[in-house]
Design a protein around this motif. Structure first.
Motif, mmCIF file in Angstrom:
data_model
loop_
_atom_site.group_PDB
_atom_site.id
_atom_site.type_symbol
_atom_site.label_atom_id
_atom_site.label_comp_id
_atom_site.label_asym_id
_atom_site.label_seq_id
_atom_site.Cartn_x
_atom_site.Cartn_y
_atom_site.Cartn_z
ATOM 1 N N ASN A 189 0.799 -1.770 0.038
ATOM 2 C CA ASN A 189 -0.150 0.058 -0.277
ATOM 3 C C ASN A 189 1.508 1.320 -0.103
ATOM 4 O OD1 ASN A 189 0.686 0.029 2.790
ATOM 5 N ND2 ASN A 189 -1.007 -1.210 3.589
ATOM 6 N N GLY A 190 0.406 2.605 -0.037
ATOM 7 C CA GLY A 190 1.084 3.983 0.280
ATOM 8 C C GLY A 190 0.793 4.181 -1.520
ATOM 9 N N LYS A 191 2.225 4.801 -1.899
ATOM 10 C CA LYS A 191 2.714 5.929 -2.778
ATOM 11 C C LYS A 191 3.424 5.037 -3.543
ATOM 12 C CE LYS A 191 0.693 10.133 -1.227
ATOM 13 N NZ LYS A 191 0.863 11.552 -1.204
ATOM 14 N N ASP A 194 9.000 9.276 -4.269
ATOM 15 C CA ASP A 194 9.656 10.411 -5.363
ATOM 16 C C ASP A 194 11.480 9.595 -5.355
ATOM 17 O OD1 ASP A 194 7.093 12.077 -5.313
ATOM 18 O OD2 ASP A 194 8.237 13.245 -3.453
ATOM 19 N N MET A 212 -1.733 0.029 -3.729
ATOM 20 C CA MET A 212 -1.275 1.296 -3.402
ATOM 21 C C MET A 212 -1.711 2.361 -3.972
ATOM 22 S SD MET A 212 1.820 -0.006 -5.117
ATOM 23 C CE MET A 212 3.806 1.434 -4.192
ATOM 24 N N SER A 213 -1.848 3.415 -3.999
ATOM 25 C CA SER A 213 -2.233 5.158 -4.175
ATOM 26 C C SER A 213 -1.638 5.918 -4.163
ATOM 27 C CB SER A 213 -3.427 5.342 -2.785
ATOM 28 O OG SER A 213 -3.166 5.219 -1.941
ATOM 29 N N GLY A 214 -2.312 7.020 -4.333
ATOM 30 C CA GLY A 214 -1.457 8.558 -4.052
ATOM 31 C C GLY A 214 -0.888 8.786 -6.144
ATOM 32 N N GLU A 215 -1.059 9.840 -5.763
ATOM 33 C CA GLU A 215 -0.900 10.693 -7.729
ATOM 34 C C GLU A 215 0.642 10.000 -7.919
ATOM 35 O OE1 GLU A 215 -0.883 14.915 -7.590
ATOM 36 O OE2 GLU A 215 -3.327 14.856 -7.085
ATOM 37 N N PRO A 217 4.263 10.542 -9.296
ATOM 38 C CA PRO A 217 5.436 11.253 -8.473
ATOM 39 C C PRO A 217 6.178 11.231 -10.114
ATOM 40 C CG PRO A 217 6.174 8.826 -8.499
ATOM 41 C CD PRO A 217 4.853 8.322 -8.375
ATOM 42 N N ASN A 234 -4.421 -1.124 -8.752
ATOM 43 C CA ASN A 234 -4.680 0.350 -8.059
ATOM 44 C C ASN A 234 -5.046 1.367 -7.340
ATOM 45 O OD1 ASN A 234 -2.168 -1.423 -6.143
ATOM 46 N ND2 ASN A 234 -1.518 -1.059 -8.354
ATOM 47 N N PHE A 236 -4.604 3.800 -7.443
ATOM 48 C CA PHE A 236 -3.677 5.244 -8.060
ATOM 49 C C PHE A 236 -4.993 6.926 -8.503
ATOM 50 C CE2 PHE A 236 0.141 2.766 -8.318
ATOM 51 C CZ PHE A 236 0.446 2.848 -7.349
ATOM 52 N N ASN A 259 -7.707 2.106 -12.189
ATOM 53 C CA ASN A 259 -7.091 2.774 -11.538
ATOM 54 C C ASN A 259 -8.389 4.221 -11.264
ATOM 55 O OD1 ASN A 259 -4.381 2.176 -9.759
ATOM 56 N ND2 ASN A 259 -4.237 1.676 -11.619
#
Length: 825
Positions: A189-191, A194, A212-215, A217, A234, A236, A259
């Motif tokens: 999980n997590g991003k 960078d 996993m998630s978030g934008e 990088p 995921n 994202f 996503n």
């Protein structure tokens, strides 16, 4: 390399038993390769008192080894550089002291075993380690911080395990030499940190099917050597514009399926001139595609479905410039728009799959679709299309899957061509459509129809798929013609009656070449008899269409029914190098192989003559049924079909010489006669395996869902590959499901069954129609064998003879199945 030492290569033989202790403890072998045999049991423990050995390379992959790795063995292998123990059944944990025992170890490959537990932190001490692969096990826990101390790592691959936690960006920086990072199919999980941008050498990034998630990088743009980015499955989000794809000139695959990305497709993606696959379906993208997508000359697969794109006409006009496209999925976009009828949409000549479903599109089915001569799959379902079905769609001779259901189409379904080969499920949900396929009369507007017997759906698809069996035999004829030998002799006289019946053909009085059968049949057909029996190949007698031409039903004066395949001149293959294989295939005759009657050439057309299979293909009964009692196969019938097909496969694997690798075993290539006796058909992709070989190296062919994993890895075709495909057929019989559960996700039946089995849910994989019938115990036994057949390790699969023996043991009456008539329910 130490001088005076031996390289011992015993790979790809049929060795069995354990690995001799003498080989492991030899002081004269520095390379030992016993991969892809049938070695089994536990590895011998080498006592710690044993002097260090000079062994540098140990390859024991592709065997049947079990148990845990012995600890003492590695302690005396201080020179070991490469260890490959993939594709076995090792259990326990990854040995923690590998690198402390062998400080020069550069490769560890432990894929496809049954290893469990966490990744040992001690692997971080492998200062020379470049390759670490342990995918497809049951490992768990996080990636240990210590692992990132192995700064020489180039390949870090742990796909399809149960790893958890996050990808620590601070530690990831240490792996600056990474070329391939594959952590797909885990529970991360997590991003994406960078620091990914520090991996300047990275070519393959696989983080698919995690949590996993978030934008994404923006630093991902710094990985300028990237070839593959696979992030599908995921959560994202964010806009893709943050990644500057201009900096990724080598990118070939961008897979972002399933996503939550937003915004428009970035202009920078259109600069990736080497892009082959672009999968953006199931996100929240919107807007229009840029005309610059036409710059992607290498693009083969484009998936845009389940987004919010607009203007279908503009989209298609733009995409037609992608001349190499073979698959285009753009459904569930374009709400409320009109299907374009613009004849200027004249590209897509290589297109094989086209899906524009669930868009609420109105208008008529456009005629330009009939120009897509290579189209194999067409899905226009769940729209608001109106008007008649264009008869020109019958010209799509390669079309094998059609779905135009749930529209507002009306009028008769065009007869006598490709459209007649599909079941009523392809047309349902259109109440104003009519015709024999739907068992709905068209009244006064009804077009000329074929009898329900002629349009028997079971015969249609069965003969269509089975007809190609004899193409290879026709190649033998070509061989003889090229070498100056004549196989066609006979009178060249004509009478007036025959001239009219065969005005488009020459020499219609010539005898067909008859394939000798074991029963001594010598009857000779004349070609004019075939012309008459098909009413001069009239469209009313078309019952199917295969890859090289149309298939006609012929009824001879004595009532004998035949299937005639007419191969048009430019469509049937001419490769002379197959002549020797064809000659052997013509000798492969067995009661469970589809019978070929004969063949001939007339003008620029070839003709193949088969026995007519009244009940078509197994695929049709399992997956295209009419949902009525007469279309249901109970378990005893399915078991008999499996046994019959296994008998045919056993013949080509073990009796005929040389052996034959079929390479395309699937339910649509198992045909059923009027008594539901099973026949293996379609040897168009087969290859011979001579007695002194165990495999052949060839091009990758086959059908999605049935292709053994080793074919994709090394293009090696073996008898064990056929076993994998037959295992899929067994799973189809057991579950009633297709080999690929959904086209959009490409999730395969074998993987789903194995997942359910690992959760103790074996009974839940069985076809609901078969549960509660009293055969569950027998079905679960067959399930165990099917799972062995689809094992990723070829050497752990049973032989077909072992499968036949197992099926015999379940029901002794199966040995007499060919003399028992199986009635419909």
């Amino acid at each position: 390399m130490l001088s005076g030492l031996l390289r011992l290569n015993l790979s790809h033989n049929l060795l069995s038993g354990g690995l001799p202790l003498e080989l492991m403890s030899s002081n004269s072998i520095n390379v030992l390769d016993v991969s892809f045999n049938r070695l089994n049991g536990n590895l011998h423990e080498l006592p710690s008192s044993t002097p260090s050995r000079p062994l540098q390379v140990l390859n024991i992959s592709g065997n049947l080894f079990t148990g845990e790795f012995p600890s003492g063995t590695w302690e005396v292998m201080s020179s070991l550089v490469s260890l490959n123990a993939s594709n076995n059944s090792f259990t326990g944990q990854i040995p923690s002291h590998l690198c402390s025992s062998s400080p020069v170890l550069a490769m560890i490959a432990l894929c496809y075993n049954q290893l469990s537990g966490s990744i040992p932190p001690a692997l971080g001490n492998c200062s020379m380690l470049k390759v670490l692969k342990a995918g497809h096990n049951t490992l768990s826990g996080p990636l240990p911080d210590e692992l990132f101390n192995a700064t020489s790592l180039e390949y870090l691959s742990f796909p399809d395990n149960g790893l958890q936690g996050i990808l620590d960006g601070g530690r990831l920086i240490n792996l600056r030499n990474l070329v391939n990072l594959d952590l797909g199919g885990n529970r991360l999980n997590g991003k994406i940190p960078d620091s990914i941008g520090q991996l300047k050498r990275l070519e393959e990034l696989h983080l698919d099917h995690n949590n996993m998630s978030g934008e994404l990088p923006s630093t991902l743009s710094n990985c300028t050597n990237l070839i593959t980015i696979d992030l599908k499955g995921n959560s994202f989000s964010g806009e893709l514009q943050k990644v500057n794809f201009f900096k990724l000139p080598n990118l070939k695959t961008l897979d972002l399926l399933y996503n939550s990305f937003t915004g428009t497709v970035p202009e920078s993606i259109y600069s990736c001139s080497k892009l082959v696959a672009l999968r953006l379906s199931a996100n929240n993208l919107h807007g229009q595609l840029s005309p610059r997508i036409g710059n992607l000359k290498s693009l083969v697969f484009l998936s845009l479905a389940f987004n919010n794109f607009t203007n279908i006409t503009s989209t298609l006009q733009i995409l037609k410039n992608c001349r190499n496209l073979t698959s285009l999925l753009i459904g569930t976009n374009f709400k409320g728009e009109v299907m374009p009828e613009d004849e200027t949409i004249d590209g897509f000549q290589n297109l094989q799959v086209l899906s524009i479903s669930n868009c609420s599109l109105s208008g008529k089915i456009p005629l330009w679709l009939s120009n897509l001569k290579n189209l194999q799959v067409l899905d226009l379902s769940s729209n608001h299309l109106t008007g008649a079905i264009p008869s020109a769609l019958n010209n799509l001779h390669f079309l094998s899957a059609l779905n135009i259901s749930y529209n507002n189409l009306e009028g008769p379904i065009p007869n006598g061509g490709q459209l007649s080969t599909f079941s009523n499920s392809s047309f349902e949900g259109n109440p104003k459509l009519c015709g024999p396929i739907l068992l709905r009369s068209c009244g006064s507007v009804e077009a000329p129809t074929i009898s329900t017997t002629q349009l028997s759906r079971k015969a249609v698809l069965g003969i269509a798929f089975g007809a190609f069996f004899g193409v290879v035999l026709l190649l033998l004829l070509v061989y003889f013609l090229i070498s100056g030998k004549s196989l066609i002799t006979g009178s060249k006289t004509h009478n007036n009656e025959d001239v009219e019946a065969s005005s488009h053909l020459s020499d219609s009085e010539q005898s067909l070449v008859i394939v000798p059968r074991g029963n001594g049949e010598t009857n000779k057909l004349k070609f004019v008899d075939i012309v008459k029996a098909t009413n001069n190949f009239h469209q009313e007698n078309i019952i199917g269409c295969g890859g090289c031409g149309l298939v006609y039903k012929a009824t001879l004066p004595d009532g004998t029914k035949l299937a005639i395949k007419k191969l048009n001149g430019e469509m049937w293959p001419m490769e002379r190098e197959f002549a020797a294989e064809v000659e052997a295939l013509s000798m492969a005759q067995h009661e469970n192989l589809v019978p070929l009657w004969g063949y001939c050439i007339q003008g620029d057309s070839g003709f193949l003559i088969y026995s007519y299979m009244e009940n078509g293909s197994l695929d049709d009964w399992l997956h295209n049924s009419d949902d009525n009692a007469n279309s249901f196969l109970n378990w005893p019938m399915r078991l008999r079909i499996a046994h019959g097909a296994s008998m045919g496969l056993s013949y080509i694997h073990g009796v005929c010489k040389p052996y034959i690798v079929h390479r395309d075993i699937k339910s649509s290539n198992i045909l059923l006669d009027k008594k539901f006796k099973a026949y293996v058909a379609d040897f168009g992709l087969s290859r011979l395996v001579h007695a002194n070989k165990t495999h052949v190296t060839t091009e990758l062919v086959g059908t999605l869902g049935y292709i053994p994993p080793e074919y994709g890895q090394g293009w090696v075709a073996t008898l064990r590959g056929d076993i994998y495909s037959f295992g899929i057929v067994l799973l189809e019989l057991l579950t009633g499901r297709r080999p690929v559960l959904t086209l959009s996700s490409s999730k395969e039946l074998a993987k789903w069954v194995q997942e359910m089995k690992s959760e103790g849910k074996q009974i839940d994989v069985l076809d609901p129609a078969l549960r509660g019938t009293g055969h569950e115990e027998q079905m679960l036994k067959v399930l165990e064998v099917a799972c062995k057949c689809v094992n990723h390790n070829p050497c752990m699969r049973p032989t077909i003879q072992e499968v036949v023996s197992f099926l015999d043991s379940l029901d002794p009456s199966l040995q007499m199945q060919n003399s028992v008539e199986i009635e419909r329910i």
